[in-house]
Design a protein around this motif. Structure first.
Motif, PDB file in Angstrom:
ATOM      1  N   UNK A  39       0.820  -1.214   0.000  1.00  0.00           N
ATOM      2  CA  UNK A  39       0.000   0.000   0.000  1.00  0.00           C
ATOM      3  C   UNK A  39       0.849   1.256   0.000  1.00  0.00           C
ATOM      4  N   UNK A  40       0.247   2.347  -0.391  1.00  0.00           N
ATOM      5  CA  UNK A  40       0.990   3.615  -0.498  1.00  0.00           C
ATOM      6  C   UNK A  40       1.540   4.075   0.845  1.00  0.00           C
ATOM      7  N   UNK A  41       0.882   3.697   1.949  1.00  0.00           N
ATOM      8  CA  UNK A  41       1.346   4.123   3.272  1.00  0.00           C
ATOM      9  C   UNK A  41       2.247   3.086   3.952  1.00  0.00           C
ATOM     10  N   UNK A  42       2.733   2.109   3.185  1.00  0.00           N
ATOM     11  CA  UNK A  42       3.628   1.102   3.748  1.00  0.00           C
ATOM     12  C   UNK A  42       4.923   1.772   4.218  1.00  0.00           C
ATOM     13  N   UNK A  43       5.474   1.246   5.305  1.00  0.00           N
ATOM     14  CA  UNK A  43       6.687   1.820   5.877  1.00  0.00           C
ATOM     15  C   UNK A  43       7.919   1.059   5.387  1.00  0.00           C
ATOM     16  N   UNK A  44       8.725   1.740   4.582  1.00  0.00           N
ATOM     17  CA  UNK A  44       9.981   1.181   4.085  1.00  0.00           C
ATOM     18  C   UNK A  44      11.131   1.818   4.858  1.00  0.00           C
ATOM     19  N   UNK A  45      12.062   1.011   5.333  1.00  0.00           N
ATOM     20  CA  UNK A  45      13.120   1.610   6.128  1.00  0.00           C
ATOM     21  C   UNK A  45      14.462   0.923   6.009  1.00  0.00           C
ATOM     22  N   UNK A 354      -3.781 -12.229   3.697  1.00  0.00           N
ATOM     23  CA  UNK A 354      -4.413 -11.611   4.847  1.00  0.00           C
ATOM     24  C   UNK A 354      -3.524 -11.229   6.004  1.00  0.00           C
ATOM     25  N   UNK A 355      -2.207 -11.405   5.882  1.00  0.00           N
ATOM     26  CA  UNK A 355      -1.321 -11.029   6.983  1.00  0.00           C
ATOM     27  C   UNK A 355      -1.098  -9.514   6.943  1.00  0.00           C
ATOM     28  N   UNK A 356      -1.384  -8.798   8.038  1.00  0.00           N
ATOM     29  CA  UNK A 356      -1.258  -7.330   8.049  1.00  0.00           C
ATOM     30  C   UNK A 356       0.172  -6.871   8.307  1.00  0.00           C
ATOM     31  N   UNK A 357       0.970  -6.784   7.255  1.00  0.00           N
ATOM     32  CA  UNK A 357       2.355  -6.324   7.391  1.00  0.00           C
ATOM     33  C   UNK A 357       2.378  -4.810   7.181  1.00  0.00           C
ATOM     34  N   UNK A 358       2.935  -4.077   8.139  1.00  0.00           N
ATOM     35  CA  UNK A 358       2.904  -2.612   8.081  1.00  0.00           C
ATOM     36  C   UNK A 358       4.224  -1.995   7.624  1.00  0.00           C
ATOM     37  N   UNK A 400      20.175   0.179  -6.139  1.00  0.00           N
ATOM     38  CA  UNK A 400      19.122   0.458  -7.120  1.00  0.00           C
ATOM     39  C   UNK A 400      17.962  -0.528  -7.021  1.00  0.00           C
ATOM     40  N   UNK A 401      18.233  -1.742  -6.575  1.00  0.00           N
ATOM     41  CA  UNK A 401      17.156  -2.734  -6.433  1.00  0.00           C
ATOM     42  C   UNK A 401      16.168  -2.305  -5.365  1.00  0.00           C
ATOM     43  N   UNK A 402      16.673  -1.897  -4.208  1.00  0.00           N
ATOM     44  CA  UNK A 402      15.772  -1.468  -3.138  1.00  0.00           C
ATOM     45  C   UNK A 402      15.016  -0.208  -3.549  1.00  0.00           C
ATOM     46  N   UNK A 403      15.713   0.703  -4.185  1.00  0.00           N
ATOM     47  CA  UNK A 403      15.078   1.933  -4.657  1.00  0.00           C
ATOM     48  C   UNK A 403      13.914   1.603  -5.609  1.00  0.00           C
ATOM     49  N   UNK A 404      14.145   0.653  -6.504  1.00  0.00           N
ATOM     50  CA  UNK A 404      13.115   0.267  -7.470  1.00  0.00           C
ATOM     51  C   UNK A 404      11.945  -0.441  -6.798  1.00  0.00           C
ATOM     52  N   UNK A 405      12.236  -1.319  -5.836  1.00  0.00           N
ATOM     53  CA  UNK A 405      11.172  -2.021  -5.126  1.00  0.00           C
ATOM     54  C   UNK A 405      10.258  -1.042  -4.392  1.00  0.00           C
ATOM     55  N   UNK A 406      10.861  -0.036  -3.777  1.00  0.00           N
ATOM     56  CA  UNK A 406      10.070   0.963  -3.055  1.00  0.00           C
ATOM     57  C   UNK A 406       9.226   1.774  -4.038  1.00  0.00           C
ATOM     58  N   UNK A 407       9.841   2.224  -5.122  1.00  0.00           N
ATOM     59  CA  UNK A 407       9.127   3.055  -6.098  1.00  0.00           C
ATOM     60  C   UNK A 407       7.979   2.290  -6.754  1.00  0.00           C
ATOM     61  N   UNK A 408       8.196   0.994  -7.015  1.00  0.00           N
ATOM     62  CA  UNK A 408       7.174   0.185  -7.706  1.00  0.00           C
ATOM     63  C   UNK A 408       6.265  -0.562  -6.746  1.00  0.00           C
ATOM     64  N   UNK A 409       6.507  -0.378  -5.439  1.00  0.00           N
ATOM     65  CA  UNK A 409       5.680  -0.989  -4.394  1.00  0.00           C
ATOM     66  C   UNK A 409       5.686  -2.503  -4.480  1.00  0.00           C
ATOM     67  N   UNK A 410       6.909  -3.063  -4.606  1.00  0.00           N
ATOM     68  CA  UNK A 410       7.062  -4.501  -4.562  1.00  0.00           C
ATOM     69  C   UNK A 410       7.563  -5.088  -5.858  1.00  0.00           C
ATOM     70  N   UNK A 411       7.646  -6.408  -5.877  1.00  0.00           N
ATOM     71  CA  UNK A 411       8.046  -7.094  -7.109  1.00  0.00           C
ATOM     72  C   UNK A 411       6.844  -7.137  -8.046  1.00  0.00           C
ATOM     73  N   UNK A 412       7.087  -7.199  -9.356  1.00  0.00           N
ATOM     74  CA  UNK A 412       5.970  -7.206 -10.305  1.00  0.00           C
ATOM     75  C   UNK A 412       5.205  -8.517 -10.281  1.00  0.00           C
ATOM     76  N   UNK A 413       3.979  -8.478 -10.729  1.00  0.00           N
ATOM     77  CA  UNK A 413       3.168  -9.679 -10.858  1.00  0.00           C
ATOM     78  C   UNK A 413       3.883 -10.673 -11.761  1.00  0.00           C
TER      79      UNK A 413
END
Length: 443
Positions: A39-45, A354-358, A400-413
């Motif tokens: 989700x857009x409000x996911x916390x990446x750190x 259904x696991x609520x990962x924040x 760059x991998x982490x940067x891309x994962x954050x920008x794209x909100x995860x791995x692609x389908x």
């Protein structure tokens, strides 16, 4: 069964055999694409700790351990990666990744080097650090105890002495008062099980002292939880747990089992799992972490299981990462980027079910002092403390991998993990061995 024909009995037997083969198949932990984006409000750190990265460290239990065991530890502390003086530029590196959480620890030994005396320079440093974290658009995740306490606490008996609980809470109250209303995610004790283990092996502790420390950590965490909610209403508080494969029940007994009513989220640190095809996690016992064959699918089972146990709490992966030996590539060719994508994939799988990962933190932003050695390198940015006096931060392939994962909100389908799941994960023997994955309770 009486009256059944021979042909019928053979057909029944065949169907049973087919069913058993299906249940025993590794396909129970298949690699179906994740069906949700973060989700857009996911916390990446990114995560780090004060002692491991700051350098220039004052008298503490750990500076004493390193000095006392100089002939046993692989590396002396030196000044680690000198985060204490390079934090402005390191925070820029973190911001450049696109993360919105920066985790570190506020070191008691630095703030209160002598009983009752708080160092104004140390306080100014932490004030500026927290201010810069927020100015960079990141949320502070502040750990109050990452296994390190002042030398004067060691002199009074550490956690053997009941005064330490009161001293710890007094210090914690000062820190929480100072950074309240700053949207902090608070962590009381980092990995209570590992904390106790480190004290057991370095002080060392006898069984009575071990039990005393365990009870003290539980009591102090519970009191700290209530204190933080009084001082900083609305803040979220936890104590992150170390996942420990076969020993996980023992790990959880250190604090988690007695504090689930005093947690606002489940903080999980996942570095390695185990299954019947991969028992390399045993290398953790020797400290040769780079020899462990990662089991990313284990994180999926771990998330599912903790959600089943405490369904009302969201989960935050506070630490996850992969060490390389002195920064050298792994012999099997598995890269930090592979490791990162594979774990993110399995988090998406768990969330889709259904696991609520924040939130998710990568350990760590830079290489640092791994409790006696600079050989295991976890950093997104590698730093050669042993041979590079300039302590230059060099980006690894995972930046760059982490940067891309954050920008794209995860791995692609359709993403397929590089590391195939092993059969029969310790994280969920029933689900992974017999094809009946655990299902979160209905909300």
């Amino acid at each position: 069964m009486p009256g059944r024909s021979k042909r019928s009995r053979c057909a029944h037997l065949l169907s049973v055999l087919v069913l058993l083969v299906a249940l025993a198949s590794p396909a129970a932990a298949d690699t179906r694409p994740g069906t949700v984006r973060f989700p857009a409000d996911f916390l990446w750190g990114v995560s780090t700790s004060g002692f491991q990265s700051e350098g220039h460290f004052p008298d503490s239990n750990w500076t004493r351990y390193v000095e006392r065991r100089a002939g046993e530890v692989e590396d002396s502390y030196h000044d680690s990666v000198d985060f204490r003086h390079r934090y402005p530029s390191d925070l820029k590196l973190a911001k450049g990744l696109g993360v919105n959480v920066f985790r570190t620890s506020i070191e008691w030994a630095r703030v209160e080097p002598r009983r009752g005396h708080r160092d104004p320079k140390a306080i100014a440093y932490y004030d500026d650090l927290v201010r810069r974290i927020r100015a960079a658009g990141m949320r502070p995740m502040l750990t109050l105890d990452h296994w390190v306490y002042p030398g004067w606490v060691a002199d009074q008996g550490a956690w053997d002495d009941p005064r330490t609980q009161d001293d710890w809470l007094r210090h914690a109250r000062f820190i929480v008062n100072r950074y309240k209303d700053m949207d902090v995610l608070w962590v009381t004790f980092n990995e209570a099980s590992s904390y106790i283990y480190r004290e057991l092996t370095h002080r060392p502790l006898d069984l009575g002292q071990l039990l005393t420390m365990q009870k003290a950590l539980v009591k102090t965490h519970r009191a700290a939880y209530d204190m933080i909610h009084r001082v900083d209403p609305g803040a979220m508080v936890s104590s992150n747990i170390a996942y420990g494969t076969l020993l996980n029940g023992l790990f959880d007994a250190a604090l988690f089992n007695e504090a689930t009513d005093k947690l606002d989220f489940i903080g999980v640190d996942y570095y390695y799992g185990a299954n019947l095809e991969n028992i390399t996690a045993a290398h953790a016992l020797t400290g040769e972490l780079w020899k462990i064959d990662p089991a990313p699918e284990g994180l999926y089972y771990v998330l599912k299981q903790y959600h089943l146990r405490v369904p009302d709490l969201p989960i935050y992966i506070v630490e996850n990462g992969m060490p390389l030996e002195d920064g050298k590539p792994r012999p099997d060719g598995y890269t930090r980027s592979d490791h990162l994508r594979d774990h993110i994939y399995w988090i998406q799988r768990a969330m889709a079910e259904g696991v609520p990962v924040m939130g998710y933190n990568y350990w760590s932003l830079t290489d640092n002092y791994e409790w006696g050695s600079y050989r295991p390198r976890f950093g997104l940015y590698t730093v050669d403390v042993r041979t590079d006096p300039s302590l230059t931060r060099r980006p690894t392939d995972a930046v760059p991998t982490y940067r891309s994962l954050i920008a794209r909100r995860g791995v692609p389908s359709g993403y397929v993990p590089v590391r195939e799941p092993g059969w029969c994960s310790i994280g969920d023997p029933l689900g992974s061995c017999f094809g009946t994955p655990a299902t979160p309770p209905a909300s």
